[in-house]
Design a protein around this motif. Sequence first.
Motif, PDB file in Angstrom:
ATOM      1  N   ALA A 153      10.418   3.207  -0.019  1.00 17.31           N
ATOM      2  CA  ALA A 153      10.209   1.818  -0.439  1.00 17.31           C
ATOM      3  C   ALA A 153       9.411   1.761  -1.735  1.00 17.31           C
ATOM      4  CB  ALA A 153       9.486   1.046   0.659  1.00 17.31           C
ATOM      5  N   LEU A 154       8.536   2.737  -1.925  1.00 17.78           N
ATOM      6  CA  LEU A 154       7.656   2.760  -3.099  1.00 17.78           C
ATOM      7  C   LEU A 154       8.417   2.971  -4.403  1.00 17.78           C
ATOM      8  CD1 LEU A 154       4.663   2.634  -3.928  1.00 17.78           C
ATOM      9  CD2 LEU A 154       4.541   5.100  -3.558  1.00 17.78           C
ATOM     10  N   ILE A 167       7.606   6.086   9.548  1.00 17.68           N
ATOM     11  CA  ILE A 167       6.558   5.402   8.773  1.00 17.68           C
ATOM     12  C   ILE A 167       6.458   5.978   7.364  1.00 17.68           C
ATOM     13  CG2 ILE A 167       4.071   5.031   8.606  1.00 17.68           C
ATOM     14  CD1 ILE A 167       4.037   4.942  11.694  1.00 17.68           C
ATOM     15  N   LEU A 168       6.305   7.291   7.257  1.00 15.83           N
ATOM     16  CA  LEU A 168       6.067   7.905   5.948  1.00 15.83           C
ATOM     17  C   LEU A 168       7.327   7.959   5.097  1.00 15.83           C
ATOM     18  CD1 LEU A 168       3.645  10.809   6.946  1.00 15.83           C
ATOM     19  CD2 LEU A 168       3.108   8.490   6.159  1.00 15.83           C
ATOM     20  N   TYR A 169       8.446   8.327   5.703  1.00 12.78           N
ATOM     21  CA  TYR A 169       9.711   8.403   4.963  1.00 12.78           C
ATOM     22  C   TYR A 169      10.096   7.028   4.431  1.00 12.78           C
ATOM     23  CZ  TYR A 169      14.736   9.242   4.195  1.00 12.78           C
ATOM     24  OH  TYR A 169      15.990   9.330   3.658  1.00 12.78           O
ATOM     25  N   MET A 182      12.133  -0.033   8.183  1.00  7.14           N
ATOM     26  CA  MET A 182      12.205   1.268   8.829  1.00  7.14           C
ATOM     27  C   MET A 182      10.807   1.835   9.060  1.00  7.14           C
ATOM     28  SD  MET A 182      14.016   4.728   7.395  1.00  7.14           S
ATOM     29  CE  MET A 182      13.823   6.286   8.270  1.00  7.14           C
ATOM     30  N   SER A 183       9.931   1.669   8.078  1.00  7.57           N
ATOM     31  CA  SER A 183       8.573   2.185   8.204  1.00  7.57           C
ATOM     32  C   SER A 183       7.822   1.479   9.324  1.00  7.57           C
ATOM     33  CB  SER A 183       7.835   2.006   6.873  1.00  7.57           C
ATOM     34  OG  SER A 183       6.512   2.482   6.957  1.00  7.57           O
ATOM     35  N   HIS A 184       7.908   0.170   9.366  1.00  4.70           N
ATOM     36  CA  HIS A 184       7.149  -0.578  10.372  1.00  4.70           C
ATOM     37  C   HIS A 184       7.699  -0.379  11.776  1.00  4.70           C
ATOM     38  CE1 HIS A 184       4.433  -2.504   7.631  1.00  4.70           C
ATOM     39  NE2 HIS A 184       5.417  -2.972   6.889  1.00  4.70           N
ATOM     40  N   MET A 185       8.971  -0.025  11.898  1.00  2.00           N
ATOM     41  CA  MET A 185       9.508   0.283  13.225  1.00  2.00           C
ATOM     42  C   MET A 185       8.852   1.533  13.810  1.00  2.00           C
ATOM     43  SD  MET A 185      11.593  -2.116  14.053  1.00  2.00           S
ATOM     44  CE  MET A 185      10.421  -3.140  13.163  1.00  2.00           C
ATOM     45  N   GLY A 186       8.303   2.366  12.934  1.00  2.00           N
ATOM     46  CA  GLY A 186       7.613   3.560  13.408  1.00  2.00           C
ATOM     47  C   GLY A 186       6.412   3.223  14.279  1.00  2.00           C
ATOM     48  N   LEU A 201      -1.686  10.551  10.835  1.00  3.16           N
ATOM     49  CA  LEU A 201      -0.635  10.610   9.814  1.00  3.16           C
ATOM     50  C   LEU A 201       0.038   9.259   9.649  1.00  3.16           C
ATOM     51  CD1 LEU A 201       1.009  14.062  10.684  1.00  3.16           C
ATOM     52  CD2 LEU A 201      -0.489  13.531   8.754  1.00  3.16           C
ATOM     53  N   GLY A 202       0.264   8.577  10.777  1.00  4.86           N
ATOM     54  CA  GLY A 202       0.881   7.263  10.693  1.00  4.86           C
ATOM     55  C   GLY A 202       0.013   6.251   9.975  1.00  4.86           C
ATOM     56  N   ALA A 203      -1.315   6.397  10.100  1.00  3.80           N
ATOM     57  CA  ALA A 203      -2.230   5.475   9.420  1.00  3.80           C
ATOM     58  C   ALA A 203      -2.091   5.570   7.902  1.00  3.80           C
ATOM     59  CB  ALA A 203      -3.668   5.755   9.841  1.00  3.80           C
ATOM     60  N   LEU A 204      -1.618   6.718   7.398  1.00  7.32           N
ATOM     61  CA  LEU A 204      -1.390   6.841   5.957  1.00  7.32           C
ATOM     62  C   LEU A 204      -0.320   5.863   5.491  1.00  7.32           C
ATOM     63  CD1 LEU A 204      -1.415  10.743   5.573  1.00  7.32           C
ATOM     64  CD2 LEU A 204      -3.263   9.139   5.042  1.00  7.32           C
ATOM     65  N   GLY A 205       0.574   5.494   6.410  1.00 11.00           N
ATOM     66  CA  GLY A 205       1.608   4.520   6.061  1.00 11.00           C
ATOM     67  C   GLY A 205       1.033   3.177   5.674  1.00 11.00           C
TER      68      GLY A 205
END
Length: 540
Positions: A343-344, A336-338, A358-362, A462-466
């Motif tokens: 992407a940013l 998610i974070l990586y 990749m992030s959303h697959m997390g 931590l995932g919610a930060l994504g």
Amino acid sequence: MLQEWSQLPWLSLIVFSPILGVIVLLLVPKDRRRFIQVIGAGTALISLLLSLLVYIGTRNAGMVQALTERYDWISIPLNLDLARPQGIASWSFQIPYHLAIDGLSLPLVLMTAIIAFGAACASWIIRHRLKTYMICFLLLEVGMLGVFMARDLFLFFMFFEWTLVPLFFLIGIWGGMKREQAANRFLVYNGIGSALMLVAFMIITATAGFGIDPAASDKGHFIYSGELPFLLQQLQQQGSLAMMQLPDNPFYLSEGWKMGAFVLLLIAFGIKLPMFPFHTWMLRVHAEAPAPIVMLHSGVLLKMGAYGLIQFGMVLLPTQMAAFAKFIAVLGVINILYGALLALVQKEWRLVLAYSSMSHMGFILFGAAAMNEIGLQGAVLQMVSHGFISALFFLLIGTLYERTSTTRLGELGGLAASAPWLSGLLLLAGLASLGLPGLSQFPAELLALIGLFDSMPIPAILGALGLVLSAAYVLRAVLRTTYGTPSRGNERLYDLRSIDAVPAVMLGIGIIILGIWPGLVQAPIEAGIEQVIHVLTVRG
């Protein structure tokens, strides 16, 4: 009436209906472009209508678990010289043709058919060797549909491998400047993953897959089988050879073998998902493959890894899945974070979407790691939601590339004035991707986070930060493309045509419906998840 309806070979019709289009295409001259396009889209539409009919029929009649097809297919007799002293009358290795749908696979089958139809419509952008392209396209659809219905390990493996060959050619022939490198990397990574998966399936079949043939009239007939119901019966029955730790029992599936098989499956399906650090091949495919093929790859093929991890890894080896749950949750945080951070900073639309996928697959990893009803519902709903969103994104980016010859953010801008429909649908996909309430991603990611928070609150936080980061990179890309001063040559850009608008609107409606009425797919998903939870409870 319902019983007669369920006896028809609906699943085989859905899986192999694209073959009909392949046969027709083989008879059509290659210079009949319009006819070839109509055949390709029409064949995909047949699969969609059949899938929709099965979805409506099984959902309304409560027959999700009743629709199954099973026929004896491959039976290989084994050497009886070693078996006769043990009183074995026959001994064979069997691979039945066993298709079925459950609450996990039913929404994914319909999602696959919808995205395949949209991708077939979007394939008007293919300029050369259209006939060969469409044949490979339809063959790929057969493999994708078969993966979600196969109920035998080796039949699943065959459909899984089926997808590799046409996709390799679709990337290598019709891709971008570095298409051959992307195709080769795709084949190497997925080939390694398939080999690991096959080894894991062989370990499970050689132990838990050995038992008395349930179709035989007496107990002297033994088989090796990778059929999922047979394996579950063997693993849940305390008196089976797979569960008996005896000195001379070669069929005992020890904890060590279970752990080894699960690690192999985790890596194999992690490569397909993709899961960090096995993600680099996916970036190449997203960047180089033609847009309609990336619609299928991002929308459907990545979900095969998540589906396999739940349907086979979790169901067959729940204790090992529980042991790795925290590790999988940590990998979900990294995904998610990586993915969101990279992407940013991307300057090219395709790479923004690649890292976004990749992030959303997390979040799917979160739902799987939770191993509870709420988390698993979120994981499956996320598969469907992300499938629609990513397919819509790449459909629009493909049409945008055809008009501007670029997908670089710095070379786009001001499209809202000249292409309002394209810009509006692009904004809809962006808002759905960042998790706006009322659109499909919101309930999916919310369920995954709630399911994980109960047992692992820190990874969930931590995932919610994504979600915050996703809002940043999505709005950055969408607003830079649609607003501002139009780039040179884009002042009079024409808007979506009907061939683009029909699948785009269809995907957009799917995103909205899943957001405001997630119960439309939640009912079958709940039925499938209850079966998984029952297995986890019995064997936990």
